[in-house]
Design a protein around this motif. Structure first.
Motif: not given
Length: 365
Positions: A171-176, A185-191, A194-198
């Motif tokens: 949908e064009g939305l960042s992972a963050r 979130k812990e599972i996602i943090s293992t991947i 780029l769009s999940n970075k603070p």
């Protein structure tokens, strides 16, 4: 800890980097002036450390530091290799957080890769390229998890989570900004997404706009709107002015800032914000040999903090003698008075360190 400075070409990334690090990175009015990332280590401003140094007159004063990486400009199509995009995206993957510099000034003498300045569009261009790159990474992880789930049904929940995240990215939305529980979130943090970075959005304005009331700048307002939706920080800054300030000696810097009507430079604010963004705090040690600020993550317990000084301190930890910086100052900068008032505490292995703690570690190995 490393922060990457990202953005479109010619938005002021290298100018800001030069101001931060005084490193003299190339700055030119054409795309891809920066190819290999420039890296600089920057001290974290800390008035508490300055006060301790003034009091103890140590042989050495060592501030906490943070590393900045000036990454080449991204362009539309970077996720498909446009403008050496794959290489630049790989550079972003190596940093812990990003400072996204957004052009908020008009200047016909400075080229814009899209022919016009539009802050919201420029942010979307960068974010979309990061998201497209993330989708490729995520699809590979989903395939891997699906295969593993055939043998371990517990992984089916992970597959469902990743499928939900994939739909979010599409949908064009960042992972963050993805809505997830803490364990998810812990599972996602293992991947490595780029769009999940603070992120901090640095709104780079002209000298006139910055000095004349930047909140009236419609380009700044557009960046503010994006940042608000993401719950991200926004920092108004004039990279050109900051570069000029950085060349002055401390006394002249103070006079310059006073003329601008601000207490601290934009760079100091950016460094402090970046430090906080990474969830970092400092504790302090003091003495005639050295006054020093040590970097730890929020929530670090005393033995682990002691280990940042030396592994023996952690291995043989007995206790930490702790006083907050403010309590120390309230006692007239006198440790004897602080002890008489019971403000120097003896803390054990479960003590969680606080920002600004002045500490003496007791250990035995």
């Amino acid at each position: 800890m490393k922060l990457g400075i990202i953005g479109l070409p010619n938005v002021g990334k290298s100018t800001l980097f030069n101001a931060l690090t005084k490193a003299g990175a190339d700055v030119a009015n054409y795309p891809f002036c920066t190819i290999d990332p420039n890296i600089g280590v920057v001290p974290v401003p800390d008035k508490r450390l300055e006060e301790l140094s003034r009091l103890y007159q140590p042989d050495k004063t060592t501030p906490a530091v943070i590393e900045f990486c000036d990454i080449a400009g991204l362009v539309r199509g970077a996720s498909k290799g446009e403008g050496l995009g794959n290489k630049f995206l790989a550079n972003i993957r190596e940093v812990d957080a990003v400072v996204h510099v957004v052009r908020c000034f008009e200047d016909e003498n400075v080229i814009h890769v899209d022919g016009s300045v539009d802050a919201a569009r420029d942010i979307e261009t960068i974010n979309l390229e990061l998201i497209l790159s993330d989708l490729e990474i995520l699809e590979r992880r989903i395939d891997k998890s699906r295969k593993a789930a055939r043998a371990d049904k517990k992984l089916e929940a992970e597959v469902a989570l990743l499928e939900r995240l994939k739909a979010h990215l599409e949908e064009g939305l960042s992972a963050r900004v993805f809505d997830a529980e803490n364990d998810e979130k812990e599972i996602i943090s293992t991947i490595s997404l780029l769009s999940n970075k603070p992120i901090i959005y640095a709104a780079n304005m002209s000298e006139e706009d910055f000095a004349g009331g930047y909140k009236e700048n419609p380009l700044y307002a557009a960046v503010s709107e994006v940042a608000a939706k993401e719950g991200a920080s926004i920092l108004p800054i004039c990279a050109k002015t900051e570069e000029e300030i950085a060349t002055l000696d401390p006394e002249d810097q103070a006079m310059f800032l006073e003329e601008l009507g601000v207490e601290e430079s934009g760079l100091d604010r950016l460094i402090t914000e970046s430090y906080a963004l990474l969830g970092l705090i400092s504790f302090l040690t003091s003495g005639k040999d050295e006054c020093r600020a040590w970097t730890i993550r929020k929530g670090t317990k005393a033995p682990k903090a002691a280990g940042t000084i030396h592994s023996d301190f952690e291995r043989g930890f007995i206790r930490a003698e702790v006083i907050s910086f403010q309590d120390f100052m309230d006692c007239g900068e006198n440790m004897t008075t602080a002890k008489e008032r019971g403000l120097v505490r003896s803390e054990g292995k479960e003590y969680v360190m606080k920002d600004g703690d002045i500490v003496l570690f007791r250990f035995n190995v």
